[in-house]
Design a protein around this motif. Structure first.
Motif, PDB file in Angstrom:
ATOM      1  N   ARG A   1      15.204 -16.266  30.609  1.00 34.90           N
ATOM      2  CA  ARG A   1      14.489 -17.099  31.572  1.00 34.90           C
ATOM      3  C   ARG A   1      14.772 -16.636  32.997  1.00 34.90           C
ATOM      4  O   ARG A   1      15.812 -16.056  33.283  1.00 34.90           O
ATOM      5  N   SER A   2      13.815 -16.917  33.872  1.00 39.84           N
ATOM      6  CA  SER A   2      14.066 -16.718  35.296  1.00 39.84           C
ATOM      7  C   SER A   2      14.836 -17.927  35.812  1.00 39.84           C
ATOM      8  O   SER A   2      14.991 -18.930  35.114  1.00 39.84           O
ATOM      9  N   ILE A   3      15.288 -17.823  37.055  1.00 34.30           N
ATOM     10  CA  ILE A   3      16.018 -18.946  37.645  1.00 34.30           C
ATOM     11  C   ILE A   3      15.119 -20.171  37.784  1.00 34.30           C
ATOM     12  O   ILE A   3      15.595 -21.302  37.877  1.00 34.30           O
ATOM     13  N   LEU A   4      13.802 -19.959  37.748  1.00 37.16           N
ATOM     14  CA  LEU A   4      12.885 -21.094  37.809  1.00 37.16           C
ATOM     15  C   LEU A   4      12.874 -21.889  36.506  1.00 37.16           C
ATOM     16  O   LEU A   4      12.288 -22.975  36.444  1.00 37.16           O
ATOM     17  N   GLY A   5      13.503 -21.348  35.462  1.00 33.17           N
ATOM     18  CA  GLY A   5      13.657 -22.096  34.218  1.00 33.17           C
ATOM     19  C   GLY A   5      12.655 -21.759  33.132  1.00 33.17           C
ATOM     20  O   GLY A   5      12.713 -22.324  32.039  1.00 33.17           O
ATOM     21  N   PHE A   6      11.738 -20.826  33.403  1.00 32.58           N
ATOM     22  CA  PHE A   6      10.724 -20.437  32.425  1.00 32.58           C
ATOM     23  C   PHE A   6      11.046 -19.058  31.862  1.00 32.58           C
ATOM     24  O   PHE A   6      11.583 -18.193  32.572  1.00 32.58           O
ATOM     25  N   VAL A   7      10.701 -18.843  30.603  1.00 37.71           N
ATOM     26  CA  VAL A   7      10.895 -17.534  29.981  1.00 37.71           C
ATOM     27  C   VAL A   7      10.067 -16.502  30.730  1.00 37.71           C
ATOM     28  O   VAL A   7       8.891 -16.722  31.032  1.00 37.71           O
TER      29      VAL A   7
ATOM     30  N   ARG B   1       2.479 -22.372  31.285  1.00 41.92           N
ATOM     31  CA  ARG B   1       3.180 -22.408  30.005  1.00 41.92           C
ATOM     32  C   ARG B   1       4.071 -23.647  29.951  1.00 41.92           C
ATOM     33  O   ARG B   1       4.454 -24.194  30.992  1.00 41.92           O
ATOM     34  N   SER B   2       4.432 -24.054  28.731  1.00 39.05           N
ATOM     35  CA  SER B   2       5.401 -25.139  28.592  1.00 39.05           C
ATOM     36  C   SER B   2       6.779 -24.613  28.940  1.00 39.05           C
ATOM     37  O   SER B   2       7.099 -23.452  28.663  1.00 39.05           O
ATOM     38  N   LYS B   3       7.589 -25.444  29.541  1.00 41.48           N
ATOM     39  CA  LYS B   3       8.881 -24.986  30.034  1.00 41.48           C
ATOM     40  C   LYS B   3       9.898 -24.810  28.917  1.00 41.48           C
ATOM     41  O   LYS B   3      10.625 -23.808  28.864  1.00 41.48           O
ATOM     42  N   GLU B   4       9.956 -25.767  28.006  1.00 43.02           N
ATOM     43  CA  GLU B   4      10.987 -25.718  26.970  1.00 43.02           C
ATOM     44  C   GLU B   4      10.629 -24.741  25.860  1.00 43.02           C
ATOM     45  O   GLU B   4      11.441 -23.890  25.474  1.00 43.02           O
ATOM     46  N   GLN B   5       9.414 -24.817  25.348  1.00 43.10           N
ATOM     47  CA  GLN B   5       9.045 -24.032  24.170  1.00 43.10           C
ATOM     48  C   GLN B   5       8.329 -22.716  24.508  1.00 43.10           C
ATOM     49  O   GLN B   5       8.077 -21.914  23.620  1.00 43.10           O
ATOM     50  N   ASP B   6       7.965 -22.495  25.770  1.00 39.70           N
ATOM     51  CA  ASP B   6       7.316 -21.255  26.195  1.00 39.70           C
ATOM     52  C   ASP B   6       5.988 -21.030  25.470  1.00 39.70           C
ATOM     53  O   ASP B   6       5.692 -19.936  24.990  1.00 39.70           O
ATOM     54  N   ILE B   7       5.189 -22.077  25.400  1.00 40.50           N
ATOM     55  CA  ILE B   7       3.876 -21.984  24.763  1.00 40.50           C
ATOM     56  C   ILE B   7       2.807 -21.961  25.849  1.00 40.50           C
ATOM     57  O   ILE B   7       2.769 -22.836  26.720  1.00 40.50           O
TER      58      ILE B   7
ATOM     59  N   GLU C   1       4.250 -30.490  36.718  1.00 41.11           N
ATOM     60  CA  GLU C   1       3.733 -29.714  37.850  1.00 41.11           C
ATOM     61  C   GLU C   1       4.224 -28.264  37.776  1.00 41.11           C
ATOM     62  O   GLU C   1       3.469 -27.331  38.069  1.00 41.11           O
ATOM     63  N   GLN C   2       5.481 -28.079  37.396  1.00 41.23           N
ATOM     64  CA  GLN C   2       6.000 -26.728  37.233  1.00 41.23           C
ATOM     65  C   GLN C   2       5.241 -25.982  36.138  1.00 41.23           C
ATOM     66  O   GLN C   2       4.905 -24.806  36.289  1.00 41.23           O
ATOM     67  N   GLU C   3       4.972 -26.658  35.044  1.00 42.10           N
ATOM     68  CA  GLU C   3       4.232 -26.029  33.946  1.00 42.10           C
ATOM     69  C   GLU C   3       2.829 -25.630  34.381  1.00 42.10           C
ATOM     70  O   GLU C   3       2.308 -24.589  33.960  1.00 42.10           O
ATOM     71  N   ASN C   4       2.210 -26.427  35.229  1.00 39.24           N
ATOM     72  CA  ASN C   4       0.883 -26.072  35.735  1.00 39.24           C
ATOM     73  C   ASN C   4       0.934 -24.848  36.640  1.00 39.24           C
ATOM     74  O   ASN C   4      -0.023 -24.062  36.704  1.00 39.24           O
ATOM     75  N   VAL C   5       2.043 -24.662  37.363  1.00 43.13           N
ATOM     76  CA  VAL C   5       2.200 -23.475  38.199  1.00 43.13           C
ATOM     77  C   VAL C   5       2.316 -22.222  37.336  1.00 43.13           C
ATOM     78  O   VAL C   5       1.704 -21.186  37.620  1.00 43.13           O
ATOM     79  N   ILE C   6       3.064 -22.320  36.250  1.00 43.13           N
ATOM     80  CA  ILE C   6       3.311 -21.164  35.391  1.00 43.13           C
ATOM     81  C   ILE C   6       2.193 -20.971  34.369  1.00 43.13           C
ATOM     82  O   ILE C   6       1.830 -19.843  34.023  1.00 43.13           O
TER      83      ILE C   6
END
Length: 318
Positions: A153-159, A215-221, A208-213
């Motif tokens: 993951r990056s420091i932003l918390g997403f894979v 993808r889902s934050k926990e499962q990376d979908i 809101e973070q998921e909308n920026v990326i």
């Protein structure tokens, strides 16, 4: 996907297709102006031989360490060192890409070293050995020590790097083939150092973070096309299954100074693919619809290099 003529496999390529390791050093060196060209060339020859030696030594001494060092050469360095002409077809000085709000900056760089190892001690030693040789002719303008953060993951918390190609596709997208036969087995190496505004990022809700990326934050979908915002990172940074790059991004940072970021590094068989991706992100597609992640991540460097094959490095060391 890997349907190109695999002639690059007959060249000994640098280790550009490996996956990110636990510990990484990124070093960007610029030649000093008051050093004679002959001295720069002499040290450069020794550096080429050293990189080959370090990689061979790693394979013999620590075969399970996943340790390697990849060297890239910038456009201006290629000219100064009087390396072969014509140059690799797409090697040039990277020009900034300016959007209505954010800019992919361009910064100088003559040589880039990408040092990977599961064991930090080995990565440190390699960086130190290279620096001892380089310091007489150049200054290190960028030193980033990256680390593996949880499950990549990056420091932003997403894979990070989910869209990376795998298997033979990594060679297909990373290595040059007969399109530029003089440089078979080489790769375009592009780097950017991003600094994250974590305070602003943490003010966003998970949704809101998921909308920026995208993808889902926990499962990376990845979100489906009907749900994913048009200005999300995954919508703009991924430009098609036929236009991929091999990313080796690593997080870095200092907790006390709150300077946390991502060192974006990619290898590609064609730099136009990288330019298209960056234009999508910074200018937008359509223009103005820029990548929302840039509201929280700022580029402070941006440099293009070329990573020759090991065979070509060997010829440079003679």
């Amino acid at each position: 996907m890997a349907t190109k003529n695999p002639s690059y496999t007959h060249m000994r390529s640098q280790n550009v297709t490996d996956y990110p390791n636990n510990n990484t050093f990124f070093l960007v060196w610029n030649f000093k102006e008051n050093i004679t060209p002959s001295k720069i060339q002499a040290v450069f020859q020794r550096v080429c031989a050293l990189v080959i030696n370090l990689n061979n030594s790693a394979l013999d001494r620590f075969p399970n360490s996943r340790a390697s060092c990849v060297m890239g050469i910038g456009y201006e360095a290629w000219i100064k060192l009087e390396l072969p002409k014509p140059l690799p077809k797409e090697l040039k000085k990277f020009e900034e890409i300016r959007g209505i709000k954010h800019t992919a900056v361009s910064t100088p760089g003559d040589l880039h070293f990408h040092i990977r190892a599961d064991e930090k001690s080995y990565a440190y030693d390699v960086a130190n050995i290279i620096s001892d040789l380089m310091k007489d002719i150049a200054q290190c303008h960028v030193e980033v020590q990256g680390f593996r953060y949880w499950d990549s993951r990056s420091i932003l918390g997403f894979v990070d790097g989910t869209e990376n190609p795998h298997g033979q596709d990594r060679e297909y997208f990373a290595l040059i083939d007969e399109v530029d036969p003089s440089y078979r087995g080489g790769s375009y190496l592009f780097v950017q150092k991003y600094i994250h505004n974590l305070d602003a990022w943490k003010e966003l809700s998970i949704k809101e973070q998921e909308n920026v990326i995208g993808r889902s934050k926990e499962q990376d979908i990845e979100m489906d096309d009907q749900t994913k915002p048009a200005n999300s990172h995954s919508a703009l940074a991924n430009i098609g299954d036929d236009l991929k790059i091999v990313r080796d991004n690593m997080p870095f940072g200092s907790v006390t100074s709150n300077e946390m970021g991502t060192y974006f590094i990619c290898y590609a068989s064609t730099f136009t693919t990288v330019e298209k991706m960056l234009t999508n992100m910074f200018v937008g597609n359509p223009p103005g619809n820029y990548d929302r992640i840039l509201d929280f991540s700022t580029t402070v460097t941006g440099t293009l290099f070329f990573a020759p094959s090991i065979d070509m490095l060997d010829s440079f060391s003679a």
